[in-house]
Design a protein around this motif. Structure first.
Motif, PDB file in Angstrom:
ATOM      1  N   ASP A   1       0.182  -1.539   0.178  1.00  0.00           N
ATOM      2  CA  ASP A   1       0.134  -0.325  -0.022  1.00  0.00           C
ATOM      3  C   ASP A   1       1.184   1.020   0.174  1.00  0.00           C
ATOM      4  OD1 ASP A   1      -2.574  -1.491   0.076  1.00  0.00           O
ATOM      5  OD2 ASP A   1      -1.706  -1.431   1.998  1.00  0.00           O
ATOM      6  N   ILE A   2       1.984   1.310   0.230  1.00  0.00           N
ATOM      7  CA  ILE A   2       3.111   2.834   0.617  1.00  0.00           C
ATOM      8  C   ILE A   2       4.013   2.152  -0.115  1.00  0.00           C
ATOM      9  CG2 ILE A   2       4.928   3.644   2.515  1.00  0.00           C
ATOM     10  CD1 ILE A   2       3.079   2.273   4.426  1.00  0.00           C
ATOM     11  N   ALA A   3       3.846   3.348  -1.167  1.00  0.00           N
ATOM     12  CA  ALA A   3       5.577   3.058  -1.737  1.00  0.00           C
ATOM     13  C   ALA A   3       6.570   3.524  -1.839  1.00  0.00           C
ATOM     14  CB  ALA A   3       4.908   4.608  -3.493  1.00  0.00           C
ATOM     15  N   VAL A   4       7.424   2.069  -2.638  1.00  0.00           N
ATOM     16  CA  VAL A   4       8.790   2.636  -2.286  1.00  0.00           C
ATOM     17  C   VAL A   4       9.618   4.011  -2.903  1.00  0.00           C
ATOM     18  CG1 VAL A   4      10.796   1.061  -1.070  1.00  0.00           C
ATOM     19  CG2 VAL A   4       8.891   0.738  -1.197  1.00  0.00           C
ATOM     20  N   ASP A   5      10.603   4.457  -2.309  1.00  0.00           N
ATOM     21  CA  ASP A   5      11.590   5.581  -3.026  1.00  0.00           C
ATOM     22  C   ASP A   5      12.901   4.689  -3.605  1.00  0.00           C
ATOM     23  OD1 ASP A   5      12.808   6.834  -4.499  1.00  0.00           O
ATOM     24  OD2 ASP A   5      12.658   8.741  -3.230  1.00  0.00           O
ATOM     25  N   ARG A   6      12.583   3.265  -4.804  1.00  0.00           N
ATOM     26  CA  ARG A   6      14.278   2.709  -4.291  1.00  0.00           C
ATOM     27  C   ARG A   6      15.001   3.552  -4.476  1.00  0.00           C
ATOM     28  NH1 ARG A   6      12.317  -1.690  -4.163  1.00  0.00           N
ATOM     29  NH2 ARG A   6      10.526  -2.829  -4.637  1.00  0.00           N
ATOM     30  N   PHE A   7      15.282   5.100  -5.498  1.00  0.00           N
ATOM     31  CA  PHE A   7      16.169   5.850  -6.209  1.00  0.00           C
ATOM     32  C   PHE A   7      16.479   6.201  -4.175  1.00  0.00           C
ATOM     33  CE2 PHE A   7      13.872   5.101  -9.643  1.00  0.00           C
ATOM     34  CZ  PHE A   7      14.839   5.007 -10.513  1.00  0.00           C
ATOM     35  N   ALA A   8      16.056   6.218  -3.334  1.00  0.00           N
ATOM     36  CA  ALA A   8      16.492   7.458  -2.363  1.00  0.00           C
ATOM     37  C   ALA A   8      17.551   6.548  -1.782  1.00  0.00           C
ATOM     38  CB  ALA A   8      14.912   7.340  -1.312  1.00  0.00           C
TER      39      ALA A   8
ATOM     40  N   THR B   1      13.639  -5.899  -6.294  1.00  0.00           N
ATOM     41  CA  THR B   1      13.137  -6.045  -4.550  1.00  0.00           C
ATOM     42  C   THR B   1      14.098  -7.027  -3.833  1.00  0.00           C
ATOM     43  OG1 THR B   1      10.806  -5.881  -5.836  1.00  0.00           O
ATOM     44  CG2 THR B   1      11.650  -7.326  -3.098  1.00  0.00           C
ATOM     45  N   ASN B   2      14.556  -7.876  -4.477  1.00  0.00           N
ATOM     46  CA  ASN B   2      16.290  -8.401  -3.679  1.00  0.00           C
ATOM     47  C   ASN B   2      17.126  -8.539  -4.946  1.00  0.00           C
ATOM     48  OD1 ASN B   2      14.905  -9.693  -1.407  1.00  0.00           O
ATOM     49  ND2 ASN B   2      13.435 -10.518  -2.026  1.00  0.00           N
ATOM     50  N   THR B   3      18.463  -9.321  -4.129  1.00  0.00           N
ATOM     51  CA  THR B   3      19.122  -9.688  -4.427  1.00  0.00           C
ATOM     52  C   THR B   3      19.150 -11.250  -5.008  1.00  0.00           C
ATOM     53  OG1 THR B   3      21.021  -7.593  -4.213  1.00  0.00           O
ATOM     54  CG2 THR B   3      21.515 -10.199  -5.095  1.00  0.00           C
ATOM     55  N   VAL B   4      18.883 -11.582  -6.334  1.00  0.00           N
ATOM     56  CA  VAL B   4      19.183 -12.782  -6.553  1.00  0.00           C
ATOM     57  C   VAL B   4      20.224 -14.208  -6.163  1.00  0.00           C
ATOM     58  CG1 VAL B   4      17.942 -14.940  -7.440  1.00  0.00           C
ATOM     59  CG2 VAL B   4      16.813 -12.803  -6.939  1.00  0.00           C
ATOM     60  N   PHE B   5      20.848 -13.930  -5.609  1.00  0.00           N
ATOM     61  CA  PHE B   5      22.039 -14.858  -5.574  1.00  0.00           C
ATOM     62  C   PHE B   5      22.306 -16.613  -5.809  1.00  0.00           C
ATOM     63  CE2 PHE B   5      26.149 -16.504  -3.416  1.00  0.00           C
ATOM     64  CZ  PHE B   5      26.570 -15.956  -4.126  1.00  0.00           C
TER      65      PHE B   5
ATOM     66  N   PRO C   1      16.011 -13.154 -12.736  1.00  0.00           N
ATOM     67  CA  PRO C   1      14.933 -13.631 -12.137  1.00  0.00           C
ATOM     68  C   PRO C   1      13.854 -13.095 -12.760  1.00  0.00           C
ATOM     69  CG  PRO C   1      16.768 -12.506 -10.811  1.00  0.00           C
ATOM     70  CD  PRO C   1      17.159 -12.518 -12.170  1.00  0.00           C
ATOM     71  N   GLY C   2      12.615 -13.506 -12.237  1.00  0.00           N
ATOM     72  CA  GLY C   2      10.817 -12.643 -13.081  1.00  0.00           C
ATOM     73  C   GLY C   2      11.219 -11.921 -11.623  1.00  0.00           C
ATOM     74  N   ALA C   3       9.071 -12.475 -12.039  1.00  0.00           N
ATOM     75  CA  ALA C   3       8.373 -11.348 -10.863  1.00  0.00           C
ATOM     76  C   ALA C   3       8.680 -12.737  -9.607  1.00  0.00           C
ATOM     77  CB  ALA C   3       7.601 -10.916 -11.279  1.00  0.00           C
ATOM     78  N   ASP C   4       8.590 -13.278  -9.747  1.00  0.00           N
ATOM     79  CA  ASP C   4       8.908 -14.496  -8.940  1.00  0.00           C
ATOM     80  C   ASP C   4       9.658 -14.648  -7.512  1.00  0.00           C
ATOM     81  OD1 ASP C   4       6.168 -15.618  -8.895  1.00  0.00           O
ATOM     82  OD2 ASP C   4       6.258 -16.781 -10.416  1.00  0.00           O
ATOM     83  N   GLU C   5      10.760 -14.781  -8.208  1.00  0.00           N
ATOM     84  CA  GLU C   5      12.277 -15.287  -8.223  1.00  0.00           C
ATOM     85  C   GLU C   5      12.280 -13.808  -7.424  1.00  0.00           C
ATOM     86  OE1 GLU C   5      11.323 -16.111 -10.775  1.00  0.00           O
ATOM     87  OE2 GLU C   5      11.087 -17.756 -11.268  1.00  0.00           O
ATOM     88  N   ASP C   6      11.966 -12.212  -7.741  1.00  0.00           N
ATOM     89  CA  ASP C   6      12.792 -11.185  -7.276  1.00  0.00           C
ATOM     90  C   ASP C   6      11.871 -10.936  -5.954  1.00  0.00           C
ATOM     91  OD1 ASP C   6      13.927  -8.519  -7.601  1.00  0.00           O
ATOM     92  OD2 ASP C   6      11.468  -7.647  -7.700  1.00  0.00           O
ATOM     93  N   ARG C   7      11.240 -11.521  -5.643  1.00  0.00           N
ATOM     94  CA  ARG C   7       9.760 -11.931  -4.663  1.00  0.00           C
ATOM     95  C   ARG C   7      10.267 -12.155  -3.404  1.00  0.00           C
ATOM     96  NH1 ARG C   7       4.792 -12.817  -6.294  1.00  0.00           N
ATOM     97  NH2 ARG C   7       4.983 -11.035  -8.125  1.00  0.00           N
ATOM     98  N   ALA C   8      10.752 -13.096  -3.861  1.00  0.00           N
ATOM     99  CA  ALA C   8      11.459 -14.605  -3.305  1.00  0.00           C
ATOM    100  C   ALA C   8      12.562 -14.407  -2.483  1.00  0.00           C
ATOM    101  CB  ALA C   8      11.205 -16.047  -3.650  1.00  0.00           C
TER     102      ALA C   8
END
Ligand code: URA
Length: 285
Positions: free
Chosen positions: A26-33, A110-114, A130-137
């Protein structure tokens, strides 16, 4: 369709094209910050220290096709190489990659997928990104194509709980699953090269054209390359690792008619494992 619905649909389409394809919260994340300043460009003197040998050896391994054409000519590619090849263990490499801010893909991921699976396993599978699922997990190959990959590996006694280690050429998801740029590929290449060196598998399974072409520096399409064995030579690893090229499971989901070829590749891998004396049978204990 009413004008307002059409406008809303067009706006959503525009978001998807721009890579905004997931409502995450619900809350936007400013990743550039949270972006840290770019890595320091190493001085000539620093570059001549021990890592220089590795960096020099890494030179011929850089893909002279796509990334080399657009490879950054400033120090950022050198910084990626120095960072990657300074790692002495897989855990060190994971930490270095998580701290590395030189690749733009990290900003939107969202994540570094190692990696997933067993570090030091005899078989290492390398996919694309990574795709969307991998990025999330934060783990590679957990979505639909990962499930197919697991089923394929299981048919020859391989699984990520026991004898397989899995990673990708890119550790960050390109937004909207767009194609990575040459610069992004070049920036990530030293990390996967070092990753393979440190994981030291007996055999590599490269799934999909991007993985095969990037790691083996080949121009041909995957249809010509699949089913063939190559030697993967790491920039600083002494011995080459046998590498089997095969189709990506995502492609097999779209083109099930190609599963027969993928099955042949799996049988070839199984034969190789048997000849190498690598037992893939589950123990009874
Ligand atoms: N496709 C890949 O190449 N890698 C993943 O981790 C997931 C999908």
């Amino acid at each position: 369709m009413s004008d307002s619905r059409a406008a809303a649909r067009a706006l959503l389409g525009w978001y998807v094209d721009a890579g905004v394809d997931e409502p995450m919260g619900d809350i936007a994340v400013d990743r550039f910050a949270s972006v840290r300043p770019p890595p320091q460009i190493p001085t000539v003197a620093a570059a001549a220290k021990p890592v220089a040998t590795v960096a020099q050896q890494a030179e011929p391994q850089a893909r002279p096709t796509r990334p080399a054409r657009a490879a950054p000519v400033d120090g950022s590619l050198g910084a990626a190489r120095s960072a990657a090849f300074s790692a002495k263990t897989l855990e060190e490499l994971r930490g270095i990659l998580q701290a590395f801010d030189g690749c733009p893909l990290k900003v939107t991921a969202t994540n570094t997928v190692f990696a997933d699976g067993v570090p030091g396993a005899p078989v290492m599978v390398v996919g694309e990104a990574p795709g969307a699922d991998e990025d999330r997990a934060g783990r590679p190959f957990v979505g639909l194509s990962g499930q197919l990959l697991d089923r394929m590996l299981a048919t020859i006694g391989l699984d990520r709980q026991r004898n397989v280690y899995i990673s990708n050429v890119l550790p960050w998801r390109p937004p909207g699953n767009r194609n990575p740029t040459d610069n992004e590929m070049a920036m990530c290449l030293p990390f996967i090269q070092r990753h393979i060196e440190l994981a030291a598998p007996r055999v590599l399974v490269l799934v999909g054209g991007t993985s095969v072409k990037t790691l083996l520096d080949r121009q041909e399409g995957i249809t010509r390359l699949r089913g063939r064995w190559f030697d993967w030579q790491g920039p600083s690893a002494a011995a080459a690792v046998p590498a089997l090229a095969t189709y990506h499971p995502a492609y097999l989901l779209r083109s099930p008619g190609q599963k027969a070829s993928a099955w042949k590749d799996l049988l070839a891998l199984k034969r190789w494992l048997v000849e190498a004396g690598i037992n893939t049978a589950a123990s009874d204990t």
